[in-house]
Write a protein that holds these residues in place. Structure first.
Motif, PDB file in Angstrom:
ATOM      1  N   THR A 180      10.361  -0.436 -12.786  1.00 14.00           N
ATOM      2  CA  THR A 180       9.075   0.155 -13.177  1.00 14.00           C
ATOM      3  C   THR A 180       7.923  -0.844 -13.244  1.00 14.00           C
ATOM      4  O   THR A 180       6.764  -0.453 -13.194  1.00 14.00           O
ATOM      5  CB  THR A 180       9.215   0.832 -14.544  1.00 14.00           C
ATOM      6  OG1 THR A 180       9.676  -0.133 -15.504  1.00 14.00           O
ATOM      7  CG2 THR A 180      10.216   1.989 -14.468  1.00 14.00           C
ATOM      8  N   ASN A 181       8.233  -2.115 -13.366  1.00 19.30           N
ATOM      9  CA  ASN A 181       7.172  -3.130 -13.443  1.00 19.30           C
ATOM     10  C   ASN A 181       7.528  -4.295 -12.518  1.00 19.30           C
ATOM     11  O   ASN A 181       7.773  -5.412 -12.965  1.00 19.30           O
ATOM     12  CB  ASN A 181       7.006  -3.607 -14.887  1.00 19.30           C
ATOM     13  CG  ASN A 181       5.777  -4.478 -15.055  1.00 19.30           C
ATOM     14  OD1 ASN A 181       4.799  -4.355 -14.313  1.00 19.30           O
ATOM     15  ND2 ASN A 181       5.830  -5.375 -16.035  1.00 19.30           N
ATOM     16  N   PRO A 182       7.535  -4.040 -11.205  1.00 19.03           N
ATOM     17  CA  PRO A 182       8.032  -5.044 -10.264  1.00 19.03           C
ATOM     18  C   PRO A 182       7.067  -6.204 -10.056  1.00 19.03           C
ATOM     19  O   PRO A 182       5.850  -6.076 -10.235  1.00 19.03           O
ATOM     20  CB  PRO A 182       8.196  -4.246  -8.972  1.00 19.03           C
ATOM     21  CG  PRO A 182       7.136  -3.195  -9.062  1.00 19.03           C
ATOM     22  CD  PRO A 182       7.107  -2.811 -10.511  1.00 19.03           C
ATOM     23  N   ILE A 183       7.635  -7.323  -9.637  1.00 25.54           N
ATOM     24  CA  ILE A 183       6.851  -8.484  -9.224  1.00 25.54           C
ATOM     25  C   ILE A 183       6.832  -8.482  -7.695  1.00 25.54           C
ATOM     26  O   ILE A 183       7.871  -8.618  -7.047  1.00 25.54           O
ATOM     27  CB  ILE A 183       7.459  -9.782  -9.766  1.00 25.54           C
ATOM     28  CG1 ILE A 183       7.484  -9.746 -11.297  1.00 25.54           C
ATOM     29  CG2 ILE A 183       6.678 -10.996  -9.268  1.00 25.54           C
ATOM     30  CD1 ILE A 183       8.232 -10.886 -11.929  1.00 25.54           C
ATOM     31  N   ILE A 184       5.643  -8.304  -7.146  1.00 24.06           N
ATOM     32  CA  ILE A 184       5.483  -8.134  -5.703  1.00 24.06           C
ATOM     33  C   ILE A 184       4.609  -9.245  -5.144  1.00 24.06           C
ATOM     34  O   ILE A 184       3.528  -9.523  -5.662  1.00 24.06           O
ATOM     35  CB  ILE A 184       4.856  -6.759  -5.383  1.00 24.06           C
ATOM     36  CG1 ILE A 184       5.764  -5.635  -5.911  1.00 24.06           C
ATOM     37  CG2 ILE A 184       4.628  -6.605  -3.877  1.00 24.06           C
ATOM     38  CD1 ILE A 184       5.142  -4.261  -5.809  1.00 24.06           C
ATOM     39  N   GLY A 185       5.065  -9.874  -4.075  1.00 27.14           N
ATOM     40  CA  GLY A 185       4.305 -10.920  -3.411  1.00 27.14           C
ATOM     41  C   GLY A 185       3.771 -10.447  -2.069  1.00 27.14           C
ATOM     42  O   GLY A 185       4.283  -9.487  -1.479  1.00 27.14           O
ATOM     43  N   GLU A 186       2.758 -11.145  -1.580  1.00 27.32           N
ATOM     44  CA  GLU A 186       2.169 -10.810  -0.282  1.00 27.32           C
ATOM     45  C   GLU A 186       1.791 -12.096   0.444  1.00 27.32           C
ATOM     46  O   GLU A 186       1.159 -12.988  -0.142  1.00 27.32           O
ATOM     47  CB  GLU A 186       0.931  -9.942  -0.468  1.00 27.32           C
ATOM     48  CG  GLU A 186       0.253  -9.543   0.848  1.00 27.32           C
ATOM     49  CD  GLU A 186      -1.041  -8.765   0.633  1.00 27.32           C
ATOM     50  OE1 GLU A 186      -1.616  -8.314   1.641  1.00 27.32           O
ATOM     51  OE2 GLU A 186      -1.482  -8.625  -0.531  1.00 27.32           O
ATOM     52  N   ILE A 187       2.187 -12.184   1.718  1.00 28.56           N
ATOM     53  CA  ILE A 187       1.784 -13.310   2.562  1.00 28.56           C
ATOM     54  C   ILE A 187       1.044 -12.745   3.771  1.00 28.56           C
ATOM     55  O   ILE A 187       1.665 -12.315   4.746  1.00 28.56           O
ATOM     56  CB  ILE A 187       2.998 -14.155   2.992  1.00 28.56           C
ATOM     57  CG1 ILE A 187       3.714 -14.710   1.755  1.00 28.56           C
ATOM     58  CG2 ILE A 187       2.544 -15.297   3.908  1.00 28.56           C
ATOM     59  CD1 ILE A 187       4.924 -15.556   2.064  1.00 28.56           C
ATOM     60  N   PRO A 188      -0.279 -12.711   3.688  1.00 25.82           N
ATOM     61  CA  PRO A 188      -1.071 -12.216   4.815  1.00 25.82           C
ATOM     62  C   PRO A 188      -1.246 -13.283   5.879  1.00 25.82           C
ATOM     63  O   PRO A 188      -0.776 -14.416   5.724  1.00 25.82           O
ATOM     64  CB  PRO A 188      -2.409 -11.868   4.160  1.00 25.82           C
ATOM     65  CG  PRO A 188      -2.520 -12.836   3.021  1.00 25.82           C
ATOM     66  CD  PRO A 188      -1.103 -13.047   2.528  1.00 25.82           C
TER      67      PRO A 188
END
Length: 348
Positions: A180-188
Motif C-alpha cells: 500500500t505504500n511502495p517505494i518506487i524508483g525511476e531512471i529516465p
C-alpha cells in the motif's frame, strides 16, 4: 506532376485512388531484426502493385543507440521491398548543424519525399519548412517539429503512453501484492528532452491512480554506462525498493548491471522500448526485469510505406478519406513473460 497535384500531396488534399497501408511489391528478403511488411496481394491491396517511381530521401542520426540503428535498418529494408522506390540516404552527422547541411544538399536534389528523424525537432524545424516550401513532402519521424507546416505527415511513438503503460503495470503488480505504500524508483533518459518529460508525466499519472508516487528519480542518457551510474546512485539512496521504471532498454543494460553488483533483487523492474535483449531476459525470467513497454522502431518501416503512398498521390484503403492522415501515433504495449514470445521477432 502538376502544381495542383503537388499541393494535394503536400497538404493532404484529395489523392488518386485508395490502397492498402504498408504493402510491398517485391520479394526482397529483409535483413535480420528488421520490421517490414511484405504483403504482395495486389488484388486485395491495389497499392501493392508497382506504380510511379518515388525517390525517398532519408536522414537519421548515427547509430550510437540500438533503437536509432533499428530506425535506419528498418527504413532501408522497407524501401528495398518496393521496386518503385529509390532510397537516397544522407548522413546526419553528429549534431543538428551537420544534419541541416546534409538535408539542404538533399533538398537541392529534389527527391519526391523526405523521411526525416531529426537530431532535434526544434532545431531542424526550419529545414522541414524549407523542404515543404520547395514542394517536397516531409515525413517527420518521431522527434516532432513544432511547426505543423514543416511536415506533411508526422509519425511517432507514444511517449506519454509509455509512462502510462509502465505505471499501470507497476501499480497492478504492487496492488496484487497488497503493498500500500511502495517505494518506487525511476531512471529516465535525457531529462531536457520533451519525450523524457512526457514519459515521466504519463508514469506519474498512472501511479496516481493507485495513490502511489516516485520516491527517487535519477536521469541517465540512454546509454548503458549512464544507466549503470544512475542506478547505482538510486540504489544507494533507496536501501529498500519495490519497483523501478527504466525508460530505455539500452541504458537498462547498465541498470541491471548495477542491481546485480549491489545484490539487489527485492524489486520488479519495467524497461522501455522493447529491445530483443530485454524481451529475451523477460522470457528467461532470471532477473528483476519483468516487463518492458514498447516504442517500436517499426515506425520507420511505416514511414517509408506512407512516404511511397504520399509520393504517388495515393491514400489508405482501410480509411474512407482519400489521403494519408496528417499525424499517426503508435500505441505503447506492455511486454511480459506471458506475451513476450509473440513480440520477440519485433525486438531490435
Amino acid at each position: 506532376m502538376n502544381d495542383l497535384s503537388r499541393r494535394r500531396i503536400l497538404f493532404g488534399g484529395a489523392a488518386v485512388g485508395a490502397g492498402a497501408l504498408l504493402t510491398a511489391c517485391t520479394s526482397n528478403a529483409p535483413t535480420e531484426n528488421t520490421q517490414i511488411n511484405t504483403n504482395k496481394d495486389t488484388e486485395a491491396n491495389p497499392n501493392a502493385a508497382s506504380g510511379e517511381k518515388v525517390v525517398i530521401g532519408f536522414s537519421a542520426p548515427g547509430a550510437d543507440h540500438g533503437w536509432v540503428a533499428a530506425i535506419t535498418n528498418n527504413a532501408k529494408a522497407q524501401a528495398a521491398a518496393y521496386s518503385d522506390v529509390e532510397f537516397r540516404s544522407v548522413e546526419a552527422g553528429t549534431d543538428a548543424a551537420a544534419q541541416r547541411a546534409a538535408l539542404s544538399t538533399l533538398i537541392a536534389q529534389k527527391p519526391t519525399v523526405i523521411v526525416l528523424l531529426p537530431h532535434d525537432g526544434k532545431e531542424l524545424n526550419a529545414v522541414g519548412l524549407e523542404a515543404m516550401r520547395a514542394g517536397i513532402p516531409v515525413i517527420n519521424l518521431d522527434r516532432a517539429f513544432p511547426d505543423r507546416g514543416a511536415y506533411r505527415l508526422q509519425i511517432k511513438g507514444d511517449n506519454f503512453g509509455m509512462g502510462l503503460a509502465a505505471g499501470t503495470y507497476i501499480g497492478e503488480q504492487l496492488k496484487a501484492k497488497n503493498i500500500t505504500n511502495p517505494i518506487i524508483g525511476e531512471i529516465p533518459g535525457i531529462d531536457s528532452l520533451e519525450l523524457t518529460q512526457e514519459r515521466s508525466a504519463g508514469f506519474n499519472e498512472a501511479l496516481g491512480v493507485y495513490g502511489f508516487k516516485v520516491a527517487n528519480r535519477r536521469p541517465a542518457e540512454f546509454t548503458a554506462d549512464t544507466g549503470q551510474r544512475a542506478a547505482t546512485e538510486l540504489l544507494q539512496a533507496l536501501p529498500k525498493l519495490d519497483a523501478l521504471w527504466n525508460h530505455d532498454d539500452d541504458q537498462g543494460i547498465g541498470v541491471l548491471a548495477a542491481a546485480n553488483q549491489a545484490g539487489r533483487k527485492e524489486f520488479i523492474m519495467v524497461g522501455g522500448a522493447g529491445s530483443k535483449q530485454a524481451i529475451d531476459q523477460i522470457i528467461a525470467d532470471t532477473s528483476v526485469l519483468k516487463a518492458t513497454v514498447t516504442y517500436s522502431p517499426s515506425m520507420a518501416s511505416s514511414a517509408i510505406s506512407l512516404a511511397r503512398l504520399i509520393g504517388q498521390g495515393k491514400g489508405m484503403s482501410d480509411l474512407v478519406e482519400l489521403e494519408v492522415p496528417k499525424e499517426i501515433t503508435l500505441a505503447s504495449e506492455t511486454i511480459t513473460k506471458e506475451n513476450a514470445a509473440q513480440y520477440a521477432k519485433l525486438g531490435f
